[in-house]
Write a protein that holds these residues in place. Structure first.
Motif, PDB file in Angstrom:
ATOM      1  N   GLN A 189      -3.360 -12.004   2.404  1.00 30.86           N
ATOM      2  CA  GLN A 189      -3.289 -12.854   3.592  1.00 30.86           C
ATOM      3  C   GLN A 189      -3.543 -14.323   3.256  1.00 30.86           C
ATOM      4  OE1 GLN A 189      -2.635 -12.019   6.771  1.00 30.86           O
ATOM      5  NE2 GLN A 189      -3.181  -9.890   7.114  1.00 30.86           N
ATOM      6  N   SER A 193       1.559 -15.453   7.740  1.00 29.34           N
ATOM      7  CA  SER A 193       0.719 -14.270   7.931  1.00 29.34           C
ATOM      8  C   SER A 193      -0.512 -14.583   8.773  1.00 29.34           C
ATOM      9  CB  SER A 193       0.303 -13.681   6.576  1.00 29.34           C
ATOM     10  OG  SER A 193      -0.514 -14.568   5.849  1.00 29.34           O
ATOM     11  N   ILE A 237       2.626  -7.692   5.779  1.00 26.49           N
ATOM     12  CA  ILE A 237       1.912  -8.957   5.589  1.00 26.49           C
ATOM     13  C   ILE A 237       2.873  -9.923   4.910  1.00 26.49           C
ATOM     14  CG2 ILE A 237      -0.022 -10.133   4.473  1.00 26.49           C
ATOM     15  CD1 ILE A 237      -1.599  -7.554   4.605  1.00 26.49           C
ATOM     16  N   ARG A 279       0.865  -1.195   0.000  1.00 26.72           N
ATOM     17  CA  ARG A 279       0.000   0.000   0.000  1.00 26.72           C
ATOM     18  C   ARG A 279       0.893   1.234   0.000  1.00 26.72           C
ATOM     19  NH1 ARG A 279      -3.038   2.782   4.744  1.00 26.72           N
ATOM     20  NH2 ARG A 279      -4.628   4.024   3.649  1.00 26.72           N
ATOM     21  N   GLN A 324      -5.690  -6.669   0.762  1.00 32.62           N
ATOM     22  CA  GLN A 324      -5.017  -7.235   1.923  1.00 32.62           C
ATOM     23  C   GLN A 324      -5.564  -8.615   2.284  1.00 32.62           C
ATOM     24  OE1 GLN A 324      -4.296  -4.607   5.277  1.00 32.62           O
ATOM     25  NE2 GLN A 324      -4.527  -2.804   3.976  1.00 32.62           N
ATOM     26  N   GLU A 372      -3.295   1.624  -3.758  1.00 23.76           N
ATOM     27  CA  GLU A 372      -4.011   0.781  -2.789  1.00 23.76           C
ATOM     28  C   GLU A 372      -4.727  -0.394  -3.460  1.00 23.76           C
ATOM     29  OE1 GLU A 372      -5.689   3.054   0.758  1.00 23.76           O
ATOM     30  OE2 GLU A 372      -5.857   4.556  -0.837  1.00 23.76           O
ATOM     31  N   GLN A 374       1.847  -5.200  10.826  1.00 24.91           N
ATOM     32  CA  GLN A 374       1.809  -4.205   9.756  1.00 24.91           C
ATOM     33  C   GLN A 374       2.261  -2.839  10.256  1.00 24.91           C
ATOM     34  OE1 GLN A 374      -1.400  -4.069   6.909  1.00 24.91           O
ATOM     35  NE2 GLN A 374      -2.270  -5.970   7.728  1.00 24.91           N
ATOM     36  N   ARG A 398      -1.488 -12.543  12.241  1.00 26.67           N
ATOM     37  CA  ARG A 398      -2.714 -11.747  12.160  1.00 26.67           C
ATOM     38  C   ARG A 398      -3.436 -11.694  13.502  1.00 26.67           C
ATOM     39  NH1 ARG A 398      -4.506 -13.923   7.759  1.00 26.67           N
ATOM     40  NH2 ARG A 398      -6.011 -15.392   8.637  1.00 26.67           N
TER      41      ARG A 398
END
Length: 211
Positions: free
Chosen positions: A185, A104, A97, A86, A181, A177, A139, A108
């Motif tokens: 993941q 990941s 990530i 991003r 995400q 962007e 992150q 998380r």
């Protein structure tokens, strides 16, 4: 009393053709409030040196060192390292990530408590991303400009770039962007390689004690 410092935590970045790096140096940090991160980039764009401050964000700094010690940033057979997934011009560059979904998925859920905001989110400052109170995991983002409005939302900086701000500005922003995400993941490096082949990466992290 003089403060013990650690120089440097190396973040080699990968740009396009990523390269691998060898050993790192780790030192105990919990009793020392100041340390420094160094971030080399691949694609030969240089490196970034970040001075870390435990007095700003003790939980955050300790989590970064935990990640580094476990090789979270490193290039492996299943991951190119940590993608800058991003990149919002005039705002932030975000990463953290892992490219291996099994890794990941673990991180998380490894939340750490929030730290009080004692420094502002200024240009070149490093801060954890979050999804609400006490949700910081792995992150992080660099502030590309002064973003003081983030302070009121509880984003607590943990370090600042002391060398290499121009290197930070070279990180590829073509996808902005677009990387999802959730898909990153679950699908990991395969997703990034197929859809965003020109992303830049961190390929290794290490800590070296100041002479």
């Amino acid at each position: 009393m003089l403060e013990k410092k650690y120089d440097l935590l190396f973040f080699p970045f990968s740009f396009s053709s990523f390269s691998s790096f060898s050993s790192f140096f780790f030192f105990f940090w919990s009793q020392f409030p100041v340390s420094t991160l160094c971030v080399p980039l691949s694609r030969k764009k240089g490196e970034i040196i970040i001075e870390m401050h435990r007095e700003w964000s003790p939980e955050g700094v300790d989590r970064v060192y935990e990640l580094v010690k476990l090789g979270f940033c490193d290039t492996t057979e299943t991951s190119r390292g940590l993608a800058f997934f991003r990149v919002v011009p005039n705002f932030v560059v975000q990463f953290g990530i892992h490219g291996d979904p099994s890794i990941s998925s673990y991180w998380r859920n490894q939340h750490i408590p929030d730290d009080p905001v004692v420094e502002s989110n200024l240009e070149g400052y490093l801060t954890f991303a979050s999804a609400g109170p006490n949700t910081r995991t792995s992150q992080l983002f660099f502030n590309l400009v002064n973003n003081p409005f983030l302070d009121k939302s509880g984003f607590s900086p943990l370090g600042k770039i002391v060398s290499g701000l121009e290197t930070l500005r070279q990180i590829n922003s073509q996808y902005k962007e677009k990387p999802n995400q959730g898909q990153l993941q679950t699908t990991g490096q395969e997703y990034l390689d197929a859809s965003f082949p020109n992303l830049d990466y961190i390929t290794r992290c290490s800590i070296q004690e100041e002479p």
